[in-house]
Design an enzyme around this catalytic site. Structure first.
Site, PDB file in Angstrom:
ATOM      1  N   GLY A 150      -8.760  -8.311  25.828  1.00 31.06           N
ATOM      2  CA  GLY A 150      -7.950  -8.980  24.808  1.00 31.06           C
ATOM      3  C   GLY A 150      -6.518  -8.510  24.862  1.00 31.06           C
ATOM      4  CG  ASN A 151      -3.457 -10.676  23.760  1.00 27.89           C
ATOM      5  OD1 ASN A 151      -2.998 -10.817  22.640  1.00 27.89           O
ATOM      6  ND2 ASN A 151      -4.036 -11.671  24.442  1.00 27.89           N
ATOM      7  CG  HIS A 152      -1.835  -4.684  21.442  1.00 25.21           C
ATOM      8  ND1 HIS A 152      -2.852  -4.034  20.782  1.00 25.21           N
ATOM      9  CD2 HIS A 152      -1.536  -3.916  22.513  1.00 25.21           C
ATOM     10  CE1 HIS A 152      -3.148  -2.925  21.425  1.00 25.21           C
ATOM     11  NE2 HIS A 152      -2.367  -2.831  22.495  1.00 25.21           N
TER      12      HIS A 152
ATOM     13  CB  ALA B 195      -1.093 -13.852  22.973  1.00 29.49           C
TER      14      ALA B 195
END
Ligand code: CTP
Ligand code: CA
Length: 217
Positions: free
Chosen positions: A21-23, A90
């Site tokens: 995943g990402n922030h 995102a």
């Protein structure tokens, strides 16, 4: 006026308990949903996993998804009937080639994962865009910012690309503020100051409303 917004990160599963995943917090996309709804729009907010509650506004329908594939399915279902598309998510560029059925056990000193490219939601939907529809994308770049952002505008058939500047402290992921530049297909460039994401959302929504072919909402 109907608006489709993608927001937040995507989670790409590796096994039953892990993901890539990402922030992304989803704050920008949720602020855009609230602002469009406050301007009279019917909003479909397609959100990856975030810590944010579903917006309470009666005219925002929130659809929760996990993966890029799920986000694409949900966005494709709403795209044809939307006047405006905003791609604020995102999206993970790659996903694991295989999802293990059971939890991957710790074994050797190194682990190599094979990843495959995810669907490009904005680009795929961009191929179906009708002349009266309006598409807004985001770009986060660290070098040749405007060149790369304009390349995305062309490749994904955006009418406006919102360039997020990372050079300014306090902008981007994990911050409540953003500094953006709007680049348009006709060459127009508009730069805004560093400000709260809710204020940035207002700037973007006002720009979109001013550019729609006929009065909406
Ligand atoms: N986007 C999307 N689906 C993807 C990747 C990106 O819809 N699989 C959208 C984003 O929501 C954003 C825009 O495309 O509006 C640009 O995203 P970005 O990650 O900057 O572009 P990429 O084409 O993935 O290029 P790169 O990450 O290599 O810079
Ligand atoms: Ca990307």
């Amino acid at each position: 006026m109907r608006v489709l917004i993608t927001a937040g990160p995507t989670y790409e599963p590796l096994d039953p308990v892990r993901f890539i995943g990402n922030h992304s917090t989803g704050k920008m996309g949720y602020a855009l949903a609230e602002t469009f709804a406050a301007n009279g729009a019917e909003v479909t907010l397609i959100s990856g996993p975030t810590a944010l509650p579903d917006p309470g506004h009666a005219h925002i329908r929130t659809v929760r998804v996990q993966t890029a594939d799920e986000m694409y399915q949900a966005a494709a279902a709403a795209a044809a009937t939307a006047d405006v598309w905003v791609f604020a998510a995102a999206v993970a560029d790659y996903k694991p080639a295989h999802v293990a059925e059971n939890k991957i056990k710790k074994a050797g000193d190194t682990l190599t994962l094979e990843l495959v490219k995810n669907v490009d939601i904005a680009a795929e939907l961009g191929k179906t865009k009708r002349p009266e529809q309006f598409s807004v994308g985001f770009a986060l770049e660290t070098e040749n910012e405007q060149v790369h952002a304009l390349d995305k505008l062309r490749r994904k058939n955006f009418d406006i690309v919102v360039l997020n500047s990372l050079r300014d402290a306090g902008a981007g992921f994990r911050h409540d503020t953003n500094k953006v530049t709007l680049l348009e297909a006709d060459g127009r460039i508009t730069t805004f100051d560093l400000k709260a994401k809710v204020e940035v959302a207002r700037d973007i929504v006002h720009a979109v409303l001013a550019r729609l072919p006929h009065p909406h909402a």
